[in-house]
Motif scaffolding. Structure first.
Motif, PDB file in Angstrom:
ATOM      1  N   ASP A  24       0.868  -1.059  -0.353  1.00 22.72           N
ATOM      2  CA  ASP A  24      -0.247  -0.089   0.190  1.00 22.72           C
ATOM      3  C   ASP A  24       0.401   1.068   0.369  1.00 22.72           C
ATOM      4  O   ASP A  24       0.590   1.847  -0.763  1.00 22.72           O
ATOM      5  CB  ASP A  24      -0.875   0.407   1.609  1.00 22.72           C
ATOM      6  CG  ASP A  24      -1.900   1.143   1.208  1.00 22.72           C
ATOM      7  OD1 ASP A  24      -2.879   1.190   0.856  1.00 22.72           O
ATOM      8  OD2 ASP A  24      -1.310   2.085   1.261  1.00 22.72           O
ATOM      9  N   THR A  27       3.065   1.684  -3.317  1.00 21.51           N
ATOM     10  CA  THR A  27       2.544   2.486  -4.127  1.00 21.51           C
ATOM     11  C   THR A  27       1.593   3.357  -4.750  1.00 21.51           C
ATOM     12  O   THR A  27       1.846   4.001  -5.429  1.00 21.51           O
ATOM     13  CB  THR A  27       1.153   1.382  -4.844  1.00 21.51           C
ATOM     14  OG1 THR A  27       0.137   1.201  -3.240  1.00 21.51           O
ATOM     15  CG2 THR A  27       1.240  -0.384  -4.752  1.00 21.51           C
ATOM     16  N   THR A  40      -3.029  10.418 -15.251  1.00 26.48           N
ATOM     17  CA  THR A  40      -4.401   9.260 -15.158  1.00 26.48           C
ATOM     18  C   THR A  40      -3.337   8.588 -16.627  1.00 26.48           C
ATOM     19  O   THR A  40      -2.809   8.921 -17.146  1.00 26.48           O
ATOM     20  CB  THR A  40      -5.942   9.385 -15.804  1.00 26.48           C
ATOM     21  OG1 THR A  40      -6.236   8.434 -15.343  1.00 26.48           O
ATOM     22  CG2 THR A  40      -6.103  10.358 -16.901  1.00 26.48           C
ATOM     23  N   LEU A  48     -10.309   0.817 -15.965  1.00 24.03           N
ATOM     24  CA  LEU A  48      -9.624   0.300 -14.661  1.00 24.03           C
ATOM     25  C   LEU A  48      -8.533   1.907 -15.162  1.00 24.03           C
ATOM     26  O   LEU A  48      -8.002   1.303 -16.011  1.00 24.03           O
ATOM     27  CB  LEU A  48      -8.636  -0.346 -14.401  1.00 24.03           C
ATOM     28  CG  LEU A  48      -7.434  -0.547 -13.541  1.00 24.03           C
ATOM     29  CD1 LEU A  48      -8.358   0.967 -12.098  1.00 24.03           C
ATOM     30  CD2 LEU A  48      -7.407  -1.488 -13.454  1.00 24.03           C
ATOM     31  N   HIS A  49      -8.376   2.560 -14.454  1.00 25.55           N
ATOM     32  CA  HIS A  49      -7.188   3.564 -15.020  1.00 25.55           C
ATOM     33  C   HIS A  49      -6.439   4.580 -13.596  1.00 25.55           C
ATOM     34  O   HIS A  49      -7.054   3.776 -12.447  1.00 25.55           O
ATOM     35  CB  HIS A  49      -7.624   5.198 -15.053  1.00 25.55           C
ATOM     36  CG  HIS A  49      -8.575   5.185 -16.871  1.00 25.55           C
ATOM     37  ND1 HIS A  49      -8.673   6.383 -17.089  1.00 25.55           N
ATOM     38  CD2 HIS A  49      -8.942   4.099 -17.295  1.00 25.55           C
ATOM     39  CE1 HIS A  49      -9.432   5.939 -18.735  1.00 25.55           C
ATOM     40  NE2 HIS A  49      -9.457   4.396 -18.267  1.00 25.55           N
ATOM     41  N   LEU A  50      -5.792   4.497 -13.957  1.00 26.49           N
ATOM     42  CA  LEU A  50      -4.761   4.815 -12.299  1.00 26.49           C
ATOM     43  C   LEU A  50      -4.086   6.763 -12.189  1.00 26.49           C
ATOM     44  O   LEU A  50      -4.188   7.501 -13.373  1.00 26.49           O
ATOM     45  CB  LEU A  50      -3.031   4.452 -12.503  1.00 26.49           C
ATOM     46  CG  LEU A  50      -2.895   2.945 -12.510  1.00 26.49           C
ATOM     47  CD1 LEU A  50      -1.696   2.500 -12.273  1.00 26.49           C
ATOM     48  CD2 LEU A  50      -3.187   2.681 -10.502  1.00 26.49           C
ATOM     49  N   THR A  51      -5.158   7.084 -11.212  1.00 24.30           N
ATOM     50  CA  THR A  51      -5.344   8.307 -11.317  1.00 24.30           C
ATOM     51  C   THR A  51      -4.621   8.930 -10.330  1.00 24.30           C
ATOM     52  O   THR A  51      -5.891   8.622  -9.344  1.00 24.30           O
ATOM     53  CB  THR A  51      -7.124   8.541 -11.567  1.00 24.30           C
ATOM     54  OG1 THR A  51      -7.116   8.166 -12.935  1.00 24.30           O
ATOM     55  CG2 THR A  51      -7.472  10.643 -11.747  1.00 24.30           C
ATOM     56  N   ASP A 156      -5.296   8.714  -2.912  1.00 28.96           N
ATOM     57  CA  ASP A 156      -5.770   7.080  -4.186  1.00 28.96           C
ATOM     58  C   ASP A 156      -5.471   7.048  -5.413  1.00 28.96           C
ATOM     59  O   ASP A 156      -4.659   8.230  -5.837  1.00 28.96           O
ATOM     60  CB  ASP A 156      -7.349   7.659  -4.199  1.00 28.96           C
ATOM     61  CG  ASP A 156      -7.473   7.672  -2.272  1.00 28.96           C
ATOM     62  OD1 ASP A 156      -7.749   6.728  -2.014  1.00 28.96           O
ATOM     63  OD2 ASP A 156      -8.508   8.008  -2.340  1.00 28.96           O
ATOM     64  N   PHE A 158      -7.018   4.462  -7.410  1.00 23.22           N
ATOM     65  CA  PHE A 158      -7.456   3.255  -8.172  1.00 23.22           C
ATOM     66  C   PHE A 158      -8.837   3.608  -9.319  1.00 23.22           C
ATOM     67  O   PHE A 158      -9.394   4.312  -8.480  1.00 23.22           O
ATOM     68  CB  PHE A 158      -8.034   2.145  -8.135  1.00 23.22           C
ATOM     69  CG  PHE A 158      -6.166   1.443  -7.814  1.00 23.22           C
ATOM     70  CD1 PHE A 158      -5.556   0.892  -9.167  1.00 23.22           C
ATOM     71  CD2 PHE A 158      -5.959   1.185  -6.412  1.00 23.22           C
ATOM     72  CE1 PHE A 158      -4.181   0.000  -9.021  1.00 23.22           C
ATOM     73  CE2 PHE A 158      -4.389   0.221  -6.294  1.00 23.22           C
ATOM     74  CZ  PHE A 158      -3.422  -0.003  -7.193  1.00 23.22           C
ATOM     75  N   TYR A 159      -9.131   4.017 -10.102  1.00 19.54           N
ATOM     76  CA  TYR A 159     -10.472   4.791 -11.224  1.00 19.54           C
ATOM     77  C   TYR A 159     -10.932   3.865 -11.458  1.00 19.54           C
ATOM     78  O   TYR A 159     -10.396   2.995 -12.792  1.00 19.54           O
ATOM     79  CB  TYR A 159     -10.093   6.178 -11.402  1.00 19.54           C
ATOM     80  CG  TYR A 159     -11.183   6.220 -12.104  1.00 19.54           C
ATOM     81  CD1 TYR A 159     -12.632   7.011 -11.098  1.00 19.54           C
ATOM     82  CD2 TYR A 159     -11.257   7.266 -13.651  1.00 19.54           C
ATOM     83  CE1 TYR A 159     -13.649   7.496 -11.905  1.00 19.54           C
ATOM     84  CE2 TYR A 159     -12.787   7.733 -13.784  1.00 19.54           C
ATOM     85  CZ  TYR A 159     -13.317   7.335 -13.472  1.00 19.54           C
ATOM     86  OH  TYR A 159     -14.397   8.343 -14.272  1.00 19.54           O
ATOM     87  N   PHE A 160     -12.108   3.971 -10.874  1.00 11.83           N
ATOM     88  CA  PHE A 160     -12.966   2.212 -11.745  1.00 11.83           C
ATOM     89  C   PHE A 160     -14.129   3.537 -13.012  1.00 11.83           C
ATOM     90  O   PHE A 160     -15.153   3.061 -12.364  1.00 11.83           O
ATOM     91  CB  PHE A 160     -13.651   1.245 -11.019  1.00 11.83           C
ATOM     92  CG  PHE A 160     -12.511   0.771 -10.937  1.00 11.83           C
ATOM     93  CD1 PHE A 160     -11.728  -0.319 -11.343  1.00 11.83           C
ATOM     94  CD2 PHE A 160     -12.030   0.712  -9.607  1.00 11.83           C
ATOM     95  CE1 PHE A 160     -11.060  -1.625 -10.588  1.00 11.83           C
ATOM     96  CE2 PHE A 160     -11.238   0.124  -8.648  1.00 11.83           C
ATOM     97  CZ  PHE A 160     -10.839  -0.912  -9.292  1.00 11.83           C
TER      98      PHE A 160
END
Length: 206
Positions: A24, A27, A40, A48-51, A156, A158-160
């Motif tokens: 955790d 990352t 992003t 799934l995006h890394l934002t 944060d 992880f964005y879905f």
């Protein structure tokens, strides 16, 4: 017949917590240093995006607005996290008792939740002390902190998009299942069915 957990299983669950906290924080550290400037990064387009995002409050950014020089709402939230982490840790220990016959999958899932909760607490405890404030034009760096102990923002990433655009009433089912597991039939509660927990009225999106 009751099944007593072996020493290896206890060490396994403890190890999951520590490994989860380490991953955790790793990352999040990488997100602060490298993800923030590019905004992003789609892993699966539309799914799934890394934002990069900083959350000042609880789930969905909810926070208690209290006037004054001290952000009492944020302080109360951080202290609430401490209490809930302790309660969850005790609940996991309770579920390891032989007479509970708790499935391994449940214990592993709860230890992962505990690791994530501790990771968020670490964010609020130290990130405001060791990182400078980030802005849309500047990246956070190690240096003079932007806040004080227990007042940092949770990172944060992880964005879905797929799920954020749909109704997610399955959360009602998960919450109801957890409550039902706690009280069970011993207190006169009947087991709840999925149709009881997800009614036709629970179709509004979050």
């Amino acid at each position: 017949k009751f099944r007593v957990l072996s020493r290896f299983e206890y060490l396994l669950y403890i190890g999951i917590v520590f490994i989860g906290i380490a991953l955790d924080q790793l990352t999040k550290w990488l997100a602060v240093r490298f993800l923030e400037p590019i905004d992003t990064c789609p892993l699966l387009e539309g799914v799934l995006h890394l934002t990069y995002a900083e959350n000042r409050g609880a789930a969905f950014g909810m926070r208690l607005e209290v006037g004054g020089a001290i952000d009492w709402g944020k302080l109360m939230l951080s202290l609430f996290r401490v209490v809930m982490i302790g309660a969850l840790g005790y609940y996991i220990y309770y579920l390891t008792r032989p007479e509970r016959r708790t499935p391994r999958g449940v214990l592993i899932g709860l230890t992962l939740i505990l690791a994530g909760a501790i990771g968020n607490l670490v964010d609020s405890m130290f990130y405001g002390v060791i990182f400078t404030a980030s802005t849309p034009l500047t990246v956070a760096t190690l240096g003079e902190g932007y806040s004080t102990f227990l007042m940092g923002k949770v990172v944060d990433m992880f964005y879905f998009p797929l799920f954020s655009e749909r109704c997610r009433h399955s959360e009602h089912y998960l919450f109801g299942t957890a409550v039902n597991h706690i009280f069970e039939d011993k207190s006169g509660f009947n087991r709840l069915s999925k149709t009881d927990l997800i009614s036709k009225d629970n179709t509004s999106c979050f």
